[in-house]
Design a protein around this motif. Structure first.
Motif, PDB file in Angstrom:
ATOM      1  N   ALA A 130       0.938  -1.209  -0.149  1.00  0.00           N
ATOM      2  CA  ALA A 130       0.091   0.026   0.101  1.00  0.00           C
ATOM      3  C   ALA A 130       0.768   1.094   0.008  1.00  0.00           C
ATOM      4  N   ALA A 131       1.603   1.195   0.765  1.00  0.00           N
ATOM      5  CA  ALA A 131       2.812   2.375   0.710  1.00  0.00           C
ATOM      6  C   ALA A 131       3.480   2.499  -0.596  1.00  0.00           C
ATOM      7  N   VAL A 132       3.880   1.514  -1.172  1.00  0.00           N
ATOM      8  CA  VAL A 132       4.779   1.505  -2.570  1.00  0.00           C
ATOM      9  C   VAL A 132       3.520   2.263  -3.425  1.00  0.00           C
ATOM     10  N   VAL A 133       2.444   1.836  -3.574  1.00  0.00           N
ATOM     11  CA  VAL A 133       1.441   2.095  -4.431  1.00  0.00           C
ATOM     12  C   VAL A 133       1.095   3.695  -4.178  1.00  0.00           C
ATOM     13  N   GLU A 134       1.022   3.981  -3.111  1.00  0.00           N
ATOM     14  CA  GLU A 134       0.702   5.489  -2.600  1.00  0.00           C
ATOM     15  C   GLU A 134       1.736   6.440  -2.878  1.00  0.00           C
ATOM     16  N   ARG A 135       2.742   5.878  -2.492  1.00  0.00           N
ATOM     17  CA  ARG A 135       4.011   7.012  -2.479  1.00  0.00           C
ATOM     18  C   ARG A 135       5.019   6.851  -3.887  1.00  0.00           C
ATOM     19  N   GLY A 136       5.096   5.597  -4.410  1.00  0.00           N
ATOM     20  CA  GLY A 136       6.038   5.065  -5.534  1.00  0.00           C
ATOM     21  C   GLY A 136       5.932   5.912  -6.680  1.00  0.00           C
ATOM     22  N   ASP A 137       6.655   5.894  -7.593  1.00  0.00           N
ATOM     23  CA  ASP A 137       6.410   6.494  -9.000  1.00  0.00           C
ATOM     24  C   ASP A 137       5.192   5.495  -9.791  1.00  0.00           C
ATOM     25  N   GLU A 138       4.847   6.089 -10.886  1.00  0.00           N
ATOM     26  CA  GLU A 138       3.952   5.426 -11.838  1.00  0.00           C
ATOM     27  C   GLU A 138       4.229   4.082 -12.147  1.00  0.00           C
ATOM     28  N   GLU A 139       5.673   3.974 -12.514  1.00  0.00           N
ATOM     29  CA  GLU A 139       6.054   2.498 -12.908  1.00  0.00           C
ATOM     30  C   GLU A 139       5.791   1.568 -11.701  1.00  0.00           C
ATOM     31  N   ARG A 140       6.456   1.895 -10.618  1.00  0.00           N
ATOM     32  CA  ARG A 140       6.480   0.892  -9.611  1.00  0.00           C
ATOM     33  C   ARG A 140       5.000   0.732  -9.046  1.00  0.00           C
ATOM     34  N   ALA A 141       4.306   1.638  -9.031  1.00  0.00           N
ATOM     35  CA  ALA A 141       2.668   1.408  -8.662  1.00  0.00           C
ATOM     36  C   ALA A 141       2.043   0.368  -9.624  1.00  0.00           C
ATOM     37  N   ARG A 142       2.359   0.642 -10.714  1.00  0.00           N
ATOM     38  CA  ARG A 142       1.700  -0.132 -11.880  1.00  0.00           C
ATOM     39  C   ARG A 142       2.127  -1.713 -11.887  1.00  0.00           C
TER      40      ARG A 142
ATOM     41  N   ASP B  13      -6.402  -1.152   3.330  1.00  0.00           N
ATOM     42  CA  ASP B  13      -5.411  -0.112   3.025  1.00  0.00           C
ATOM     43  C   ASP B  13      -4.972   0.044   1.594  1.00  0.00           C
ATOM     44  N   LEU B  14      -4.495  -1.556   1.466  1.00  0.00           N
ATOM     45  CA  LEU B  14      -4.037  -1.782  -0.070  1.00  0.00           C
ATOM     46  C   LEU B  14      -4.901  -1.536  -1.165  1.00  0.00           C
ATOM     47  N   VAL B  15      -6.298  -1.945  -0.872  1.00  0.00           N
ATOM     48  CA  VAL B  15      -7.435  -1.807  -1.792  1.00  0.00           C
ATOM     49  C   VAL B  15      -7.540  -0.348  -2.088  1.00  0.00           C
ATOM     50  N   HIS B  16      -7.840   0.341  -0.845  1.00  0.00           N
ATOM     51  CA  HIS B  16      -7.892   1.720  -0.981  1.00  0.00           C
ATOM     52  C   HIS B  16      -6.814   2.707  -1.976  1.00  0.00           C
ATOM     53  N   ALA B  17      -5.502   2.126  -1.712  1.00  0.00           N
ATOM     54  CA  ALA B  17      -4.434   2.816  -2.416  1.00  0.00           C
ATOM     55  C   ALA B  17      -4.649   2.593  -3.797  1.00  0.00           C
ATOM     56  N   LEU B  18      -4.870   1.105  -4.078  1.00  0.00           N
ATOM     57  CA  LEU B  18      -4.916   0.895  -5.638  1.00  0.00           C
ATOM     58  C   LEU B  18      -6.186   1.527  -6.166  1.00  0.00           C
ATOM     59  N   GLY B  19      -7.154   1.804  -5.543  1.00  0.00           N
ATOM     60  CA  GLY B  19      -8.529   2.611  -5.977  1.00  0.00           C
ATOM     61  C   GLY B  19      -8.137   4.068  -6.311  1.00  0.00           C
ATOM     62  N   THR B  20      -7.496   4.589  -5.210  1.00  0.00           N
ATOM     63  CA  THR B  20      -6.917   6.142  -5.304  1.00  0.00           C
ATOM     64  C   THR B  20      -6.093   6.301  -6.509  1.00  0.00           C
ATOM     65  N   ARG B  21      -5.127   5.299  -6.900  1.00  0.00           N
ATOM     66  CA  ARG B  21      -4.174   5.523  -7.956  1.00  0.00           C
ATOM     67  C   ARG B  21      -4.991   5.202  -9.200  1.00  0.00           C
ATOM     68  N   GLY B  22      -6.022   4.480  -9.115  1.00  0.00           N
ATOM     69  CA  GLY B  22      -6.861   4.281 -10.375  1.00  0.00           C
ATOM     70  C   GLY B  22      -6.097   3.030 -11.050  1.00  0.00           C
ATOM     71  N   VAL B  23      -5.297   2.190 -10.230  1.00  0.00           N
ATOM     72  CA  VAL B  23      -4.684   0.844 -10.835  1.00  0.00           C
ATOM     73  C   VAL B  23      -5.169  -0.404 -10.417  1.00  0.00           C
ATOM     74  N   GLY B  24      -5.314  -1.376 -11.070  1.00  0.00           N
ATOM     75  CA  GLY B  24      -5.475  -2.673 -10.524  1.00  0.00           C
ATOM     76  C   GLY B  24      -6.908  -3.170 -10.497  1.00  0.00           C
ATOM     77  N   MET B  25      -7.096  -4.199  -9.895  1.00  0.00           N
ATOM     78  CA  MET B  25      -8.367  -4.911  -9.966  1.00  0.00           C
ATOM     79  C   MET B  25      -9.094  -4.591  -8.429  1.00  0.00           C
ATOM     80  N   TRP B  26      -9.030  -3.555  -8.044  1.00  0.00           N
ATOM     81  CA  TRP B  26      -9.266  -3.190  -6.707  1.00  0.00           C
ATOM     82  C   TRP B  26     -10.863  -3.488  -6.623  1.00  0.00           C
ATOM     83  N   ILE B  27     -11.588  -3.126  -7.839  1.00  0.00           N
ATOM     84  CA  ILE B  27     -13.232  -3.111  -7.505  1.00  0.00           C
ATOM     85  C   ILE B  27     -13.784  -4.619  -7.700  1.00  0.00           C
ATOM     86  N   GLU B  28     -12.951  -5.498  -8.726  1.00  0.00           N
ATOM     87  CA  GLU B  28     -13.156  -6.664  -8.916  1.00  0.00           C
ATOM     88  C   GLU B  28     -13.142  -7.546  -7.663  1.00  0.00           C
TER      89      GLU B  28
END
Length: 330
Positions: A128-140, A170-185
């Motif tokens: 969750a911390a990496v998704v929130e604070r990392g760059d776009e490449e690492r979050a993806r 927290d991880l699901v919320h971080a993915l959703g805030t960043r708009g990446v991943g399958m967080w809704i599924e």
């Protein structure tokens, strides 16, 4: 004795300004004789040294933590994951970019399936911390990881331990805030309903946060998951921390939709999950002032006095002094 020697050595390294001495820190981390309590002291020193952004030191540190993240002792694995999470949250991303490599992310994803629940929680907090604070490449890279699937997230969210569920949300919320991943599924109405009714209030706080995010970012799924109705139901939660999160979320929704008038104070209306009413009409019917008033400590004390004291007075049911006086609350 070993702990005393280690503490003395760490204090010496902390005071030393010699670059050669600083390189001793990764070597200490690689020493398997140093267990979790000693590792925490070494990592505290490493966290201080990360501010220098010394590339060579960070690379050696990355190798050291990858060595200890597979330790046979779960406390050591947990300590390593906690350290990387602290490093990501307390330092600017350029300072820790070389520390949080793809290999470290791979190790963290594997740790989500660890037999020890504390390790699973720490791994989720790290991602969750990496998704929130990392760059776009690492979050993806985290969101598209082949071993972090929809079923993996759903399993974490449904974990039997409350602190694992907190980290997973927290991880699901971080993915959703960043708009990446399958967080809704990974979310279903049944899952959200169970989370909204979880005994742990911190899980319910995170559930309210995700419900608000669903309402804001995914109008298509809002109707299917009934996120708005669940969020409004949670405004009557027994915990004022949950109600405070609901109030913050509703105010944020109002700011993001200026055309919706939520300033009026209508008669209280219970909105049931099964009701099929317009989304914004539901939000407009919320009395934010009353919800805010319910958060103050004075309100809680007065509510307790008004509803409980009269029922808990000592009463006698028959003849005075007959020894049958009882409390009404029993």
């Amino acid at each position: 004795l070993v702990q005393l020697v280690l503490s003395t050595l760490l204090q010496t390294l902390r005071l030393a300004h010699n670059r050669t001495h600083v390189q001793m820190v990764p070597r200490l981390i690689c020493t398997f004789a140093i267990r979790a309590p000693g590792l925490r002291g070494v990592f505290d020193l490493a966290l201080e040294l990360l501010g220098s952004c010394n590339a060579e030191f960070v690379q050696e540190l990355e190798h050291a933590i990858r060595t200890r993240i597979v330790d046979v002792e779960w406390e050591a694995r947990d300590t390593v994951l906690e350290f990387v999470t602290r490093a990501v949250r307390e330092h600017a991303w350029p300072c820790v970019e070389l520390l949080v490599t793809q290999q470290v992310v791979n190790d963290a994803v594997r740790a989500l399936s660890d037999a020890e629940e504390y390790v699973r929680a720490s791994a989720a907090y790290l991602l969750a911390a990496v998704v929130e604070r990392g760059d776009e490449e690492r979050a993806r890279y985290v969101s598209e990881h082949k071993h972090l699937t929809q079923s993996d997230l759903a399993r974490l969210v449904a974990d039997s331990e409350a602190f694992v569920k907190r980290a997973a949300l927290d991880l699901v919320h971080a993915l959703g805030t960043r708009g990446v991943g399958m967080w809704i599924e990974c979310l279903t109405y049944r899952t959200l309903y169970d989370l909204a009714d979880d005994p742990d209030f911190e899980v319910r706080v995170r559930c309210a946060r995700i419900l608000a995010l669903l309402t804001q970012t995914s109008p298509v799924n809002t109707s299917e998951l009934q996120s708005t109705s669940l969020l409004l139901e949670m405004c009557r939660d027994s915990s004022r921390y949950v109600r405070a999160e609901c109030l913050r979320s509703l105010r944020e929704l109002k700011q993001n939709t200026p055309d919706v008038d939520m300033t009026n104070e209508p008669e209280p209306k219970r909105v049931y999950v099964g009701e099929r009413t317009d989304l914004w009409e539901k939000l407009r019917n919320v009395d934010l002032a009353q919800l805010e008033a319910s958060l103050s400590a004075e309100h809680l004390y007065q509510e307790a006095l008004d509803t409980q004291v009269a029922r808990e007075l000592m009463r006698e049911k028959s003849d005075a002094n007959a020894g049958n006086n009882i409390l009404d609350c029993y």
